[in-house]
Every structure is written in C-alpha cells, then in structure tokens.
Write a protein that holds these residues in place. Structure first.
Motif, short mmCIF file in Angstrom:
data_model
loop_
_atom_site.label_atom_id
_atom_site.label_comp_id
_atom_site.label_asym_id
_atom_site.label_seq_id
_atom_site.Cartn_x
_atom_site.Cartn_y
_atom_site.Cartn_z
N SER A 284 0.83 -1.21 0.00
CA SER A 284 0.00 0.00 0.00
C SER A 284 0.86 1.25 0.00
O SER A 284 0.61 2.20 -0.76
CB SER A 284 -0.93 0.00 1.21
OG SER A 284 -1.66 1.20 1.30
N ALA A 287 2.65 1.55 -3.49
CA ALA A 287 1.73 1.90 -4.57
C ALA A 287 1.23 3.33 -4.43
O ALA A 287 1.13 4.07 -5.42
CB ALA A 287 0.55 0.92 -4.59
N PRO A 368 -6.55 5.17 -7.22
CA PRO A 368 -6.52 3.73 -7.52
C PRO A 368 -6.74 3.42 -9.00
O PRO A 368 -6.08 2.53 -9.55
CB PRO A 368 -7.69 3.18 -6.66
CG PRO A 368 -7.82 4.15 -5.55
CD PRO A 368 -7.52 5.49 -6.16
N ALA A 372 -3.95 1.73 -11.54
CA ALA A 372 -4.25 0.48 -12.26
C ALA A 372 -3.93 0.61 -13.74
O ALA A 372 -3.45 -0.34 -14.38
CB ALA A 372 -5.71 0.09 -12.05
N ILE A 475 -2.05 -7.10 -5.21
CA ILE A 475 -2.01 -6.43 -6.51
C ILE A 475 -1.30 -7.32 -7.52
O ILE A 475 -1.76 -7.52 -8.65
CB ILE A 475 -1.30 -5.07 -6.40
CG1 ILE A 475 -2.12 -4.10 -5.56
CG2 ILE A 475 -1.03 -4.48 -7.78
CD1 ILE A 475 -1.40 -2.80 -5.27
N CYS A 491 -6.66 -2.43 -5.84
CA CYS A 491 -6.10 -1.07 -5.88
C CYS A 491 -6.93 -0.12 -5.04
O CYS A 491 -6.39 0.73 -4.31
CB CYS A 491 -6.03 -0.58 -7.33
SG CYS A 491 -4.74 -1.37 -8.33
#
Length: 809
Positions: A284, A287, A368, A372, A475, A491
């Motif tokens: 987390s 990302a 998110p 992606a 993910i 995501c």
C-alpha cells in the motif's frame, strides 16, 4: 515440410480439450484471419518468429528436454530421452512426463503413432550444437568415399566389408559402442588423447583448427592425424574448416556417468515468514507513493512538454527537470513516462512529448484507477524502463523508441511466476534472491546487465507494490492472473482515495496528506510552488506564486475563496495579507505593445522606473508623467521589471489586460490512425481490433478446425483453393515467397487496416523485422507507417519473406 505434415496429422488427431490447450498456449498463431484448417494452423505454429515467442515463455526444464531431443536428432523414443537425461526414479519420470505434456501443449514436441517423439524443425535449429554435441558419425561421413571408409576400418583393426554401405554400417557400429571407443583412445598417443578430451569438453564451439586430409605435418594439430585416420575426427569433404568430432565419440569420452542436464524442480531461496497484513502494508505504501509521484510527473509534463533529443527520446537534462518539478527520482520518472506512453497518456508531438486528451480524462480519476492504468501498461511493456544505462555504461534516454523486447516482457512474467510459487505466508529474505528463481522460470528472458539477475525488474516490482516483503502482493496476484476487476478492487482497497483538502499554515505552506485530487493539485499548483511530493505533498505560497495566479486572470477574491474552500480551517492571516499585498501592487504598471509602451496612474512610480539603474538596459524614456517607452520587446520588458520586484501586467492591442494562462499542450493519438480512405476495404479502429482479440474463443475455433475438411495449401496462383478476396490474389501474385497462410494474414491486415509484423529483405540483402501499420497496397509496392523507423516507408511485396500478427502475446 515433413515436420509440418506430421504436426498437422497430430493436431488433427487431438480431442477438443487438448486442441484448445494448444490454441490457448500459442495465441499468436490464431490471430485474424483465423486458420481455416489444421494444416494452416500447423504452418503458423512452425514459423520461426512464432516459435521464438513460444520459447521465451518456457521454463528451464522444458528447454533442457527440448535441447536433449535436438541432440538425439528426433524422432526419438521416450526411453532414449530418459536415458540421456539420467532419469532413474519414478518421481523424475513423472516430472519428465509433465514437461513433455507442456511441450506438446505448445506444439513444440509431440508423439507420433510409432511411439516416437517428434519436434518442430525450427525448434531443432535453435541450437547450433545441442548439449555441445556435433552431428552423428553417419551424417558426418555422408560425403566420404568407400576407399576412405576402408582405410578407417583397417586402422581400427576391423576387416572391411565389400560395399560402401556395409563399410559405413561397420564403422558406425564400432563407434556407437562407448567401451570400444574408450579402449581405442586409451591406446592413442598422448597428444591425441589430450586433443580428443579437450574437444569433448569444449564441443564444436571450441577453437577452430584447419586440418586437411593428406596435409603435411605442420598444418596438422598435434595428434590429429591419428584421430582422423580412425574416424574419431572427421574432416569436411571439401577439405575446408575445422575437423569435427562425431557425437558418439564425444558421449563416450564424457563417460558413462554423464547425462544431459535436467532440473525439473526450481531452486530454493531463503525464505522468511510474512503475514498478509505486513505485505498489504508495504504494498500500500509503495503503490500510494508511486501513484502520487506519477501524477506529479505527468502534471509537470502537462505544464511544460519535455523536449526530445535529436537522436530521439527524452535526455538526462529533461528527466532531471521533470524529477525536480515532481520531487521524484530518476527511476520513478522513467517508469512513469514509459507506462504512460504505453497507456496512450503521452505521445510524440513533433520535437516534444506531450500529454494526449486521454491524459485529461485520466487526471480526473481517483488514484486507484490511475494507478491500475499504469500498472497494466507495465506488465506488457516491451522494454525495461528503469534501465538507465546501456551495456557500454552510457546514459539511455527515456521514450527512445527502441525495438520491442519480448525478453523484457517475459522477465516480468517470470518474476510473477516465481513469486507466486513461494509457499503461503513466506517471502524471500532478500528480494534479489528471486533472481535465480526467475532464471529457472524464464531462462531466455532479458536479465540485468550488471551481473545481478533480474535486479532491475525486481526493483520496479517493489516500486509499484507488486512485490512487498519478498512476496507477491494482492495487486501482483491479480496482475498475474489478468483479473482486471480483481485488480481494480485491490487497488481501491490498498490505495487511499484522493485528498480534497489541505492544511494551510501560517508559515505560508499547504500540506496535503496522501494523493491530492486533480482539482486540489491544479489549484495549489496555480497559486503556490510545490516543494515535496510523496505520502505528503507540500506547497509554499510566495509573492511570485500569487502574482502568477493573478497573471493567469484570477482575482484576489476568487483565490481567497478557492483556498478557503479546500482548507481544513480558516485561512491564516499571513496568507490573506500576502494575497492582498500582491494584488495591490499587481497591475500598477501596465505595458502596451509598441516595442513597447509603459503607462500607469502614478507619475512617481513611472519616474522611479525611468531612473532605475538596473532597468537602463531596457532603454526606457519618459514621454509624459504617466507614459514611458522601451526599446526592448514587451516580453523582455515584463521579465526585467518582474525581476526587480515590480508587478506589471501586459495589455493587448485593444487596451485590455492580457491573460497569461497557457493552454496545456496536447498531442494527438500515440499510434498513427489507419488510412481508412486509402486502404483497401476501409479501416477499423484500434478499439475494434482490441475487441476482436478479447473475443477470441478457443473452444469455438477448435470446433471449426475439427469440422473443416482437409484442404491443400495453395503455394501459387494456379494451385489449390481459390483466394477468398481480391487482395489475397494480388498479394500472392507479387509476394511469391510467402506461403498461403502468410498471404492471408497480410491481405487481412491490409483490408482491415490493422498492424502487422513482417520479415523484410531489402534489395541490399539487409534483413529486418518491422511492425507496419496504415497499410496501403499499390502493387508491386506496399506503403506503410514503419514503427522501426518512425516514418512512412515503401516496401516491395517481393521483399516480404514472412508475416506474423503483432498481437503475439
């Protein structure tokens, strides 16, 4: 053609489920126009380009078994293969059976009706000397005379039979017995034994020695004559090139304990326990940080489109500028630029790389969804974006348009496969320990040039949160399986939504925790200067930043109201005072274009400007108490006054204030659109092409292939089945080197306005592989946009030697 016919026979004998497995494993062979019978499918499956793609997806034991079969000169029996690989127990035998099954699913190795294993011809040619073995003795002796065979048998102490074929059989029989070969070599002179043992160790790739039959002593390597006389080394019939050692002799010298390598089990790596919560936490954080930096990088590109080098790509200076503006390091900048370009958010626009209209839609999405998009682009990116230096250690530009690298794609897939096989609740202690595992899963993938296997792709996976605490994150799991919906859910779970508020302090800073929304970032970028980005972003207000907002047409009341709407509390007094003070000085001097005229309502201020020593270079002269003229252009005059702390505004020719808000530069589509008006049959969009690919149904195709009657392959205009379209007939008439299946694919690409990959041989003899789009048929020529050259090119149809779909993955 023999291997093609046997493959077609085997494919025709498969049941529906097994044929579906082949079609799913080799998707490139089913690209539109789909094959109409198994013979055409077999032809496509054995194209060298298609087989090269299949090889890069194989794990180490699959390649080892294929190489062993190539050394056996398939067709070979399972027993012979097992003996060569040293398969001695039931577990290893089951592993070998599983590998052969996987090779059959890829249509690379298949069983025939005579209990033999066959392999595709192009696959055998993948190794010059499989297992370091040269050709068998019988093949090397193909051009030898009967008298020469007789001489070898006499030297061996074997009574020569009467005919040549019998003599050849006797010699091959003698050398096929390892004990007899070793007993013979044991009696050889020491120099000969040393020579033969060295050749057996190095294989055909060893140092070349030119040894001639009947040559005088000085031309022979020490000990070679004794071996040549007995067929332990064989010279080329034309007495040219190095002497070659038959495979039977090499195997005998390697000893009874030698076996071809076979490693059916992946190597182990030191692991450590890790909980799902720990993996989620690290993934987390990684990302979220990347998503924030990526948004900042693309925002910087939107503000000022990066310039391209003359040689192509974005150079180190522009990369450093973007990194400074986005507060991101070089790896993140490169990774963002390449993934955004692949996703269509950036495109070449003349000598710059600018955001496309798709970027504007992307910028409005939540973090998110933004993340992606970039993550999916990374998975199939045909290069390693964070590899900043080449093999010569020279800096590499970003977005340089290098040729596609399938090995780079397979490196990522190998990483995901290796990490997915780790035991549940376990991760590697050090991420680099995944390197040997990836090597086992994808031996032919591109590794790192610095000697640490796959270090670059592992680092990219960590930056994106795909790999966390040495394990595959949620993910990464959904990315590997291709589950777009599941990836979106993860995501959204791991990345926070965009922050729409900021904490504005009395120190004239605005702090945003998490990823700022597009509206918040645009507002703060317009009125403040970004200092840091990441898990928390900081903007600083100054007189210059507020003046920039005023220059863009904003009024003080709107600036104050917009900031108050996003602030977590009341605006601090220092910021209110800064806005008010800057606004009071803003526009007190107005500059009109006359090259140019300065005027205002305060005579004292105009007199001050005229007397300012550091403004003397402008050539200011006072015409009236409220009017000055400048010998410098309007832009230079504006910049000089602002540099001295004044806040002038520019006027238009009509006397109104000129708004300095720059419209963001937007590039066109990333890939040239098909020329529908010129291509035969019109053109279809990339969306329709993608829909066709997504609609591929292997079960339905398998049923159609099984129901189709056998059909001949027309090799020319006067043979076999009629052409389905006029374009096929035209292409076949000029591209005479192409088999019918290739003619069909090229004609389909022309009619449908789709891209195609071709092997092209120019009149100079130079052979290249090119991806072409915007195809325009003008016999005997084909006009197209060449992705290799990045320009329009004209190709002769006769120079196209093979065709393959670009949707090979």
């Amino acid at each position: 053609m023999k291997s093609r016919s046997t493959l077609a026979t085997w494919l025709g004998s498969l049941d529906g489920s097994r044929l579906v497995r082949v079609l799913e494993s080799r998707r490139d062979a089913t690209a539109a126009p789909e094959p109409r019978w198994v013979g055409e499918l077999a032809d496509r499956l054995q194209r060298p380009g298609s087989m090269a793609l299949a090889l890069t997806r194989l794990a180490l034991p699959h390649l080892q078994v294929a190489e062993a079969l190539a050394a056996l000169r398939a067709p070979a029996s399972r027993d012979a293969l097992a003996k060569l690989l040293g398969v001695a127990d039931d577990d290893t035998a089951r592993e070998l059976a599983a590998v052969l099954e996987a090779l059959a699913d890829h249509a690379l190795v298949w069983p025939d009706g005579a209990e033999k294993l066959r392999m595709a011809g192009p696959l055998r040619q993948a190794w010059d000397a499989p297992l370091g073995l040269d050709a068998p003795l019988e093949e090397l002796l193909a051009g030898t005379t009967s008298d020469e065979l007789r001489g070898m048998l006499v030297a061996l102490g074997v009574k020569p039979p009467g005919g040549k074929s019998q003599r050849l059989t006797a010699l091959v029989g003698h050398h096929s017995d390892p004990e007899r070969v070793l007993s013979l070599i044991a009696k050889a002179p020491a120099a000969t034994r040393k020579l033969l043992e060295g050749r057996a160790a190095t294989g055909p790739a060893g140092p070349a020695r030119f040894i001639m039959f009947g040559s005088p002593g000085p031309d022979l390597e020490a000990g070679a004559r004794w071996a040549l006389d007995r067929g332990l080394l064989i010279q080329d019939r034309h007495r040219y090139g190095p002497a070659r050692m038959p495979a039977e002799v090499t195997v005998a010298l390697r000893g009874s304990g030698w076996h071809a390598p076979f490693q059916p089990v992946p190597p182990s790596a030191q692991s450590a326990s890790v909980t799902p919560a720990e993996v989620d936490g690290e993934a987390s954080a990684a990302a979220a940080a990347f998503a924030t930096h990526a948004a900042s990088v693309l925002s910087a590109c939107s503000t000022t489109a990066p310039a391209r080098l003359k040689s192509g790509g974005i150079g180190a200076r522009e990369l450093a500028r973007i990194g400074k503006a986005a507060q991101a390091d070089d790896a993140v900048v490169r990774l963002t630029l390449e993934t955004a370009h692949a996703a269509g958010l950036l495109a070449h626009d003349g000598d710059r790389v600018a955001p496309t209209e798709a970027y504007d839609a992307w910028a409005e999405q939540e973090p998110p969804e933004q993340f992606a998009v970039l993550l999916r682009a990374w998975l199939n990116l045909a290069l390693t974006p964070t590899q900043a230096r080449g093999e010569d250690n020279k800096a590499l530009p970003a977005l340089a348009g290098a040729p596609p690298c399938n090995g780079c794609v397979q490196a990522r897939h190998g990483l995901l496969a290796a990490a997915a096989r780790l035991p549940a609740g376990q991760g590697v202690r050090v991420a680099s320990d995944l390197g040997p595992l990836i090597t086992w899963y994808r031996p032919l993938a591109d590794s790192s040039p610095d000697g640490r296997p796959f270090a670059t792709v592992i680092r990219e996976a960590e930056l994106l949160g795909v790999l966390a605490r040495g394990a595959l994150s949620a993910i990464g799991i959904h990315l590997r399986t291709g589950d777009a919906e599941g990836l979106g859910v993860e995501c959204r779970r791991l990345l926070p939504s965009a922050t729409s508020t900021a904490r504005i302090g009395a120190d004239l800073t605005a702090v945003v925790t998490g990823t700022p929304s597009a509206r918040l970032a645009a507002l703060l970028d317009s009125v403040a200067d970004r200092e840091t980005s990441g898990t928390a972003s900081v903007w600083r207000f100054s007189a210059g930043s507020v003046r920039r907002a005023l220059d863009a047409g904003l009024v003080p009341e709107d600036i104050t109201a917009d900031l108050a709407a996003v602030a977590t509390g009341p605006l601090p007094q220092p910021l209110s005072y800064l806005i008010a003070d800057t606004a009071r000085g803003h526009g007190r001097v107005r500059i009109a274009p006359a090259s140019c005229v300065l005027h205002g309502d305060e005579p004292a201020l105009l007199a001050e400007l005229a007397a300012h020593r550091r403004l003397a270079k402008l050539g200011l002269r006072q015409l009236a108490p409220t009017v000055l003229i400048s010998r410098s252009p309007l832009g230079a005059t504006l910049a000089a006054l602002r540099a001295e702390g004044y806040a002038p505004v520019a006027e238009t020719a009509e006397g109104t204030v000129r708004i300095e808000k720059a419209r963001p530069q937007r590039a066109g589509a990333a890939v040239p659109a098909p020329r529908g008006s010129r291509a035969r049959g019109g053109g279809r969009s990339a969306t329709s092409t993608a829909t066709e690919s997504a609609a591929f149904d292997p079960n339905a195709l398998a049923l159609r292939l099984q129901a189709a009657p056998p059909a001949p392959e027309p090799a020319s205009l006067d043979g076999g089945a009629p052409f389905a379209t006029d374009t096929e007939g035209i292409v076949a008439g000029w591209a005479k080197r192409l088999p019918y299946s290739d003619v069909r694919q090229l004609a389909h690409a022309i009619d449908a306005g789709q891209a195609i990959t071709v092997e092209y041989v120019a009149t100079s003899g130079n052979r290249t592989v090119r991806t072409l789009s915007r195809l325009d048929l003008d016999p005997p020529y084909l006009e197209a946009w060449c992705h290799l050259r990045g320009a329009e090119r004209v190709f002769t149809l006769s120079g196209i030697h093979s065709v393959m779909s670009v949707a090979a993955e």
